[in-house]
Design a protein around this motif. Structure first.
Motif, PDB file in Angstrom:
ATOM      1  N   MET A   1       0.813  -1.185   0.000  1.00 30.17           N
ATOM      2  CA  MET A   1       0.000   0.000   0.000  1.00 30.17           C
ATOM      3  C   MET A   1       0.865   1.261   0.000  1.00 30.17           C
ATOM      4  O   MET A   1       0.545   2.228  -0.675  1.00 30.17           O
ATOM      5  CB  MET A   1      -0.910  -0.055   1.247  1.00 30.17           C
ATOM      6  N   VAL A   2       1.941   1.230   0.791  1.00 32.39           N
ATOM      7  CA  VAL A   2       2.804   2.412   0.901  1.00 32.39           C
ATOM      8  C   VAL A   2       3.417   2.794  -0.448  1.00 32.39           C
ATOM      9  O   VAL A   2       3.360   3.969  -0.827  1.00 32.39           O
ATOM     10  CB  VAL A   2       3.878   2.208   1.992  1.00 32.39           C
ATOM     11  N   PRO A   3       3.994   1.846  -1.202  1.00 33.42           N
ATOM     12  CA  PRO A   3       4.542   2.240  -2.510  1.00 33.42           C
ATOM     13  C   PRO A   3       3.486   2.831  -3.439  1.00 33.42           C
ATOM     14  O   PRO A   3       3.763   3.777  -4.179  1.00 33.42           O
ATOM     15  CB  PRO A   3       5.113   0.947  -3.073  1.00 33.42           C
ATOM     16  N   THR A   4       2.271   2.281  -3.392  1.00 34.88           N
ATOM     17  CA  THR A   4       1.195   2.812  -4.233  1.00 34.88           C
ATOM     18  C   THR A   4       0.879   4.254  -3.852  1.00 34.88           C
ATOM     19  O   THR A   4       0.719   5.116  -4.726  1.00 34.88           O
ATOM     20  CB  THR A   4      -0.070   1.943  -4.099  1.00 34.88           C
ATOM     21  N   LEU A   5       0.789   4.517  -2.554  1.00 33.84           N
ATOM     22  CA  LEU A   5       0.503   5.881  -2.113  1.00 33.84           C
ATOM     23  C   LEU A   5       1.633   6.835  -2.507  1.00 33.84           C
ATOM     24  O   LEU A   5       1.388   7.982  -2.866  1.00 33.84           O
ATOM     25  CB  LEU A   5       0.285   5.918  -0.598  1.00 33.84           C
ATOM     26  N   MET A   6       2.865   6.351  -2.446  1.00 32.73           N
ATOM     27  CA  MET A   6       4.003   7.213  -2.770  1.00 32.73           C
ATOM     28  C   MET A   6       4.101   7.491  -4.266  1.00 32.73           C
ATOM     29  O   MET A   6       4.253   8.642  -4.673  1.00 32.73           O
ATOM     30  CB  MET A   6       5.309   6.572  -2.278  1.00 32.73           C
ATOM     31  N   PHE A   7       4.020   6.439  -5.073  1.00 31.60           N
ATOM     32  CA  PHE A   7       4.289   6.613  -6.492  1.00 31.60           C
ATOM     33  C   PHE A   7       3.048   6.985  -7.309  1.00 31.60           C
ATOM     34  O   PHE A   7       3.145   7.753  -8.251  1.00 31.60           O
ATOM     35  CB  PHE A   7       4.961   5.364  -7.060  1.00 31.60           C
ATOM     36  N   ALA A   8       1.889   6.448  -6.935  1.00 29.88           N
ATOM     37  CA  ALA A   8       0.683   6.765  -7.698  1.00 29.88           C
ATOM     38  C   ALA A   8       0.062   8.093  -7.266  1.00 29.88           C
ATOM     39  O   ALA A   8      -0.510   8.798  -8.081  1.00 29.88           O
ATOM     40  CB  ALA A   8      -0.343   5.646  -7.551  1.00 29.88           C
ATOM     41  N   PHE A   9       0.184   8.415  -5.984  1.00 32.51           N
ATOM     42  CA  PHE A   9      -0.457   9.620  -5.473  1.00 32.51           C
ATOM     43  C   PHE A   9       0.528  10.693  -5.041  1.00 32.51           C
ATOM     44  O   PHE A   9       0.134  11.760  -4.587  1.00 32.51           O
ATOM     45  CB  PHE A   9      -1.392   9.269  -4.316  1.00 32.51           C
ATOM     46  N   GLY A  10       1.831  10.426  -5.138  1.00 31.08           N
ATOM     47  CA  GLY A  10       2.849  11.425  -4.850  1.00 31.08           C
ATOM     48  C   GLY A  10       3.001  11.806  -3.384  1.00 31.08           C
ATOM     49  O   GLY A  10       3.496  12.879  -3.073  1.00 31.08           O
ATOM     50  N   SER A  12       4.597  11.740   0.423  1.00 33.00           N
ATOM     51  CA  SER A  12       5.923  11.510   0.997  1.00 33.00           C
ATOM     52  C   SER A  12       5.901  10.168   1.720  1.00 33.00           C
ATOM     53  O   SER A  12       4.832   9.632   2.036  1.00 33.00           O
ATOM     54  CB  SER A  12       6.272  12.627   1.977  1.00 33.00           C
ATOM     55  N   GLY A  13       7.073   9.627   1.994  1.00 36.21           N
ATOM     56  CA  GLY A  13       7.150   8.340   2.668  1.00 36.21           C
ATOM     57  C   GLY A  13       6.491   8.355   4.027  1.00 36.21           C
ATOM     58  O   GLY A  13       5.776   7.428   4.399  1.00 36.21           O
ATOM     59  N   LEU A  14       6.712   9.405   4.782  1.00 35.16           N
ATOM     60  CA  LEU A  14       6.139   9.507   6.125  1.00 35.16           C
ATOM     61  C   LEU A  14       4.616   9.570   6.066  1.00 35.16           C
ATOM     62  O   LEU A  14       3.915   8.869   6.801  1.00 35.16           O
ATOM     63  CB  LEU A  14       6.693  10.743   6.832  1.00 35.16           C
ATOM     64  N   THR A  15       4.080  10.377   5.162  1.00 34.31           N
ATOM     65  CA  THR A  15       2.625  10.496   5.026  1.00 34.31           C
ATOM     66  C   THR A  15       2.023   9.184   4.537  1.00 34.31           C
ATOM     67  O   THR A  15       0.962   8.770   5.015  1.00 34.31           O
ATOM     68  CB  THR A  15       2.272  11.637   4.060  1.00 34.31           C
ATOM     69  N   ALA A  16       2.691   8.505   3.622  1.00 35.54           N
ATOM     70  CA  ALA A  16       2.181   7.230   3.099  1.00 35.54           C
ATOM     71  C   ALA A  16       2.155   6.171   4.193  1.00 35.54           C
ATOM     72  O   ALA A  16       1.174   5.419   4.311  1.00 35.54           O
ATOM     73  CB  ALA A  16       3.038   6.762   1.932  1.00 35.54           C
ATOM     74  N   ARG A  17       3.207   6.103   5.010  1.00 41.58           N
ATOM     75  CA  ARG A  17       3.216   5.124   6.103  1.00 41.58           C
ATOM     76  C   ARG A  17       2.142   5.443   7.127  1.00 41.58           C
ATOM     77  O   ARG A  17       1.452   4.544   7.622  1.00 41.58           O
ATOM     78  CB  ARG A  17       4.595   5.085   6.759  1.00 41.58           C
ATOM     79  N   GLY A  18       1.980   6.704   7.463  1.00 41.35           N
ATOM     80  CA  GLY A  18       0.943   7.100   8.414  1.00 41.35           C
ATOM     81  C   GLY A  18      -0.449   6.798   7.896  1.00 41.35           C
ATOM     82  O   GLY A  18      -1.311   6.310   8.636  1.00 41.35           O
ATOM     83  N   THR A  19      -0.686   7.071   6.628  1.00 38.75           N
ATOM     84  CA  THR A  19      -1.984   6.789   6.027  1.00 38.75           C
ATOM     85  C   THR A  19      -2.259   5.291   6.010  1.00 38.75           C
ATOM     86  O   THR A  19      -3.372   4.846   6.304  1.00 38.75           O
ATOM     87  CB  THR A  19      -2.037   7.348   4.593  1.00 38.75           C
ATOM     88  N   SER A  20      -1.238   4.501   5.698  1.00 27.09           N
ATOM     89  CA  SER A  20      -1.389   3.055   5.686  1.00 27.09           C
ATOM     90  C   SER A  20      -1.728   2.534   7.080  1.00 27.09           C
ATOM     91  O   SER A  20      -2.607   1.682   7.238  1.00 27.09           O
ATOM     92  CB  SER A  20      -0.105   2.416   5.170  1.00 27.09           C
ATOM     93  N   LEU A  21      -1.048   3.048   8.098  1.00 28.29           N
ATOM     94  CA  LEU A  21      -1.355   2.637   9.470  1.00 28.29           C
ATOM     95  C   LEU A  21      -2.766   3.048   9.859  1.00 28.29           C
ATOM     96  O   LEU A  21      -3.485   2.297  10.520  1.00 28.29           O
ATOM     97  CB  LEU A  21      -0.345   3.248  10.446  1.00 28.29           C
ATOM     98  N   LEU A  22      -3.183   4.231   9.447  1.00 29.06           N
ATOM     99  CA  LEU A  22      -4.527   4.706   9.761  1.00 29.06           C
ATOM    100  C   LEU A  22      -5.587   3.820   9.101  1.00 29.06           C
ATOM    101  O   LEU A  22      -6.640   3.561   9.689  1.00 29.06           O
ATOM    102  CB  LEU A  22      -4.689   6.161   9.308  1.00 29.06           C
ATOM    103  N   MET A  23      -5.299   3.323   7.904  1.00 29.97           N
ATOM    104  CA  MET A  23      -6.247   2.438   7.218  1.00 29.97           C
ATOM    105  C   MET A  23      -6.341   1.073   7.893  1.00 29.97           C
ATOM    106  O   MET A  23      -7.344   0.378   7.766  1.00 29.97           O
ATOM    107  CB  MET A  23      -5.851   2.253   5.755  1.00 29.97           C
ATOM    108  N   MET A  24      -5.296   0.666   8.626  1.00 29.86           N
ATOM    109  CA  MET A  24      -5.317  -0.639   9.281  1.00 29.86           C
ATOM    110  C   MET A  24      -6.245  -0.665  10.494  1.00 29.86           C
ATOM    111  O   MET A  24      -6.780  -1.722  10.836  1.00 29.86           O
ATOM    112  CB  MET A  24      -3.907  -1.016   9.740  1.00 29.86           C
ATOM    113  N   ILE A  25      -6.432   0.474  11.147  1.00 26.37           N
ATOM    114  CA  ILE A  25      -7.215   0.497  12.385  1.00 26.37           C
ATOM    115  C   ILE A  25      -8.664   0.058  12.155  1.00 26.37           C
ATOM    116  O   ILE A  25      -9.138  -0.858  12.839  1.00 26.37           O
ATOM    117  CB  ILE A  25      -7.118   1.878  13.063  1.00 26.37           C
TER     118      ILE A  25
END
Length: 112
Positions: A1-10, A12-25
């Motif tokens: 999920m993180v690579p998709t958020l980074m490369f498809a949606f532009g 940052s790595g930190l925001t992508a990881r945070g968003t991925s963690l938020l989606m897991m909850i």
């Protein structure tokens, strides 16, 4: 999920990881609620097993950490593969570690 958020949606790595963690909850909460409704899990037994294992391994991990020199832990963690390097990572490492002009720069992928 993180690579998709980074490369498809532009992102940052930190925001992508945070968003991925938020989606897991919500996924974890809904899965746990569904399993409790169907009586697929004994919550008390599961919590006890996780709690006992966490207590035991935390003590062992802390003891092992006191035996390791800080430099040894840093070297061990440096060997883990990294997909993205922070732009300032070149400035924080000595040249003796083999960084050359061909090292990864911002925006490049690297498995170092």
């Amino acid at each position: 999920m993180v690579p998709t958020l980074m490369f498809a949606f532009g992102m940052s790595g930190l925001t992508a990881r945070g968003t991925s963690l938020l989606m897991m909850i919500p996924t974890a909460v809904s899965g746990t609620a569904g399993n409790l409704r169907r009586d697929n899990v004994d919550l008390f037994a599961a919590a006890a097993a996780v709690g006992v294992a966490a207590c035991a391994t935390t003590a062992v991990g802390a003891w092992v950490a006191t035996l390791l020199a800080p430099h040894a832990a840093k070297c061990a963690l440096r060997r883990l593969p990294r997909v993205h390097r922070h732009p300032d990572s070149r400035a924080s490492r000595p040249e003796s570690e083999g960084l050359s002009s061909g090292a990864a720069t911002q925006g490049e992928l690297s498995l170092a």
